[in-house]
Design an enzyme around this catalytic site. Structure first.
Site, PDB file in Angstrom:
ATOM      1  N   MET A  40       0.849  -1.179   0.000  1.00  0.00           N
ATOM      2  CA  MET A  40       0.000   0.000   0.000  1.00  0.00           C
ATOM      3  C   MET A  40       0.898   1.247   0.000  1.00  0.00           C
ATOM      4  O   MET A  40       1.885   1.294  -0.713  1.00  0.00           O
ATOM      5  CB  MET A  40      -0.991  -0.032   1.154  1.00  0.00           C
ATOM      6  CG  MET A  40      -2.150  -0.987   0.947  1.00  0.00           C
ATOM      7  SD  MET A  40      -3.178  -0.492  -0.477  1.00  0.00           S
ATOM      8  CE  MET A  40      -4.589  -1.544  -0.262  1.00  0.00           C
ATOM      9  N   SER A  41       0.572   2.264   0.808  1.00  0.00           N
ATOM     10  CA  SER A  41       1.262   3.550   0.679  1.00  0.00           C
ATOM     11  C   SER A  41       2.644   3.594   1.307  1.00  0.00           C
ATOM     12  O   SER A  41       3.328   4.618   1.208  1.00  0.00           O
ATOM     13  CB  SER A  41       0.396   4.668   1.246  1.00  0.00           C
ATOM     14  OG  SER A  41      -0.675   4.933   0.372  1.00  0.00           O
ATOM     15  N   VAL A  42       3.090   2.522   1.929  1.00  0.00           N
ATOM     16  CA  VAL A  42       4.517   2.418   2.234  1.00  0.00           C
ATOM     17  C   VAL A  42       5.305   2.514   0.923  1.00  0.00           C
ATOM     18  O   VAL A  42       6.458   2.961   0.898  1.00  0.00           O
ATOM     19  CB  VAL A  42       4.818   1.121   2.993  1.00  0.00           C
ATOM     20  CG1 VAL A  42       6.316   0.856   3.093  1.00  0.00           C
ATOM     21  CG2 VAL A  42       4.226   1.184   4.410  1.00  0.00           C
ATOM     22  N   LYS A  49       4.975   4.680  -1.271  1.00  0.00           N
ATOM     23  CA  LYS A  49       5.325   6.084  -1.512  1.00  0.00           C
ATOM     24  C   LYS A  49       6.729   6.389  -1.006  1.00  0.00           C
ATOM     25  O   LYS A  49       7.518   7.079  -1.670  1.00  0.00           O
ATOM     26  CB  LYS A  49       4.304   6.998  -0.848  1.00  0.00           C
ATOM     27  CG  LYS A  49       2.904   6.948  -1.453  1.00  0.00           C
ATOM     28  CD  LYS A  49       1.954   7.856  -0.705  1.00  0.00           C
ATOM     29  CE  LYS A  49       0.598   7.984  -1.418  1.00  0.00           C
ATOM     30  NZ  LYS A  49      -0.163   6.727  -1.451  1.00  0.00           N
TER      31      LYS A  49
END
Length: 427
Positions: free
Chosen positions: A142-144, A146
């Site tokens: 997921m947004s890890v 980013k």
């Protein structure tokens, strides 16, 4: 020792601990629920909601079976060894819900943990797997993702191919007529201070993030905008006329996909290929990585990395060690310093994060607490985490399958536990 009540400070209502699909006081595994188990399976996942519970208990560990992915080669070198100095942290207590003591073991159950690993001074000291996950299983970040993407960008900044002060349009002329990003700089994309109209409310069907996920091919082919691709979608994002670029941190996932596009233009390579060449083949990873791609082949840099727990731990240790790992300088040390020390606290102040970390900031796609240990972190919905404490030389990684995407209460519970674990090694 400075103790922070993360949950109280954020004043989250949060999502109540789900009682459905529980057995013996713990979440049922995907196998126990019969998800994708039979031949053919009687209980299949819903492609429109695979990232929500209970389907995500299976889906997060099987991304390549139902989404398009690009391979991120680990190269042909040997895996970097991981030394073991195991100790049982299960009974370590910290302030949990309502300030009541909670153990690490209880936190792991409550937060639907799939994998949890603690590195201290370069050694694995604690490692646990649940829900059928193993050291060889890849899991969605997921947004890890980013923060991984922001770290990759630093290599291009260091060698002069990506200029943070340049306009996005210097690299992507297609953005010249784009209302949101047409006059934004690379730095504003890196730090998410672009003044764009973008709601990240997953519960709102009209939010921009819902259309965004469709363009990344996360909702199947038969939904509006799926065939247009994420880059085309980025050119349609509107600008918020009430504020200028650079003034306020505003979390919007589309920034990271624009950063992925910038990385491709600056490197002259597809995102997955550059990630392999610049980091993954240098890291000594055990396994190839993966990243989801849209129907035109563009990577979902904002949330699509799929890696094993140990390989994410290697990456995190590399960041902790100022970009040095496996006997080589992989990411410039100056980029890690830039993440830790050069953020804009004024842009952070209007956000809810400032109630926990008043001196903190968001820099290069990382959250920086500026607490007394210099902790910084990456976080993704459904409970994905990297937590780095430079003072005690601790790096912690966590994969989860929380049934509610933005379960702020349980995400904050993970922060509290990881902070307590890292501080427990203080000399």
């Amino acid at each position: 020792m400075k103790v922070i009540c993360y949950i109280c400070a954020m004043a989250f209502a949060g999502a109540a601990f789900a009682q459905d699909n529980m057995v013996e006081g713990r979440p049922m595994t995907s196998a126990e629920m019969g998800i994708m188990q039979d031949t053919p399976p009687n209980r299949t996942i819903d492609i429109s909601a695979w990232d929500k519970g209970p389907d995500n208990r299976w889906a997060f560990q099987h991304i390549s079976e139902f989404l398009h992915v690009a391979n991120i080669s680990r190269g042909s070198g040997p895996a970097a060894p991981l030394a073991l100095a195991l100790q049982d942290l299960s009974d370590l207590q910290f302030d949990g819900l309502d300030g009541q003591p909670m153990t690490v073991a209880d936190m792991l159950v409550r937060t639907y943990t799939d994998g949890f690993l603690v590195m201290q001074d370069g050694d694995i000291v604690f490692e646990k797997y649940f829900n059928g996950m193993t050291p060889n299983t890849r899991h969605l970040l997921m947004s890890v993702s980013k923060s991984v993407t922001g770290t990759l960008a630093g290599i291009l900044v260091n060698d002069g191919r990506l200029n943070p002060t340049a306009l996005v349009t210097d690299y992507i002329p297609e953005m010249e007529s784009a209302p949101g990003f047409g006059d934004a700089t690379v730095r504003q994309v890196l730090d998410m201070t672009t003044a764009i109209v973008f709601s990240e409310d997953y519960a709102d069907p009209d939010a921009e993030v819902v259309a965004h996920e469709a363009t990344t091919a996360w909702r199947g082919e038969n939904v509006p905008m799926a065939q247009e691709g994420v880059y085309a979608f980025a050119t349609t994002i509107a600008k918020d006329a009430s504020r200028p670029h650079g003034q306020q941190f505003h979390y919007a996932s589309i920034n990271t996909d624009v950063l992925g596009w910038l990385i491709e233009r600056a490197s002259g390579q597809r995102f997955a290929d550059y990630m392999s060449a610049a980091i993954w083949s240098q890291l000594g990873a055990d396994h190839d990585g993966q990243i989801t791609v849209d129907y035109k082949g563009a990577a979902a840099a904002n949330g699509g990395f799929v890696l094993t727990l140990r390989d994410l731990a290697r990456f995190s240790q590399m960041v902790l060690d100022d970009g040095f790992y496996n006997g080589r300088q992989i990411v410039p040390s100056g980029w890690i310093d830039d993440i830790r020390f050069n953020g804009n606290n004024a842009a952070w102040q209007p956000t809810s994060y400032s109630s926990i970390w008043p001196d903190g900031f968001y820099r290069n796609q990382w959250y920086v607490t500026k607490d007394d240990h210099g902790s910084f972190f990456a976080v993704g919905v459904n409970g994905q985490h990297i937590w780095i404490n430079p003072t005690t030389r601790t790096a912690i990684v966590k994969f989860s399958s929380l049934p509610v995407s933005a379960d702020k209460e349980n995400i904050a519970l993970g922060w509290a536990a990881m902070d307590a674990i890292a501080r427990s090694f203080e000399k």
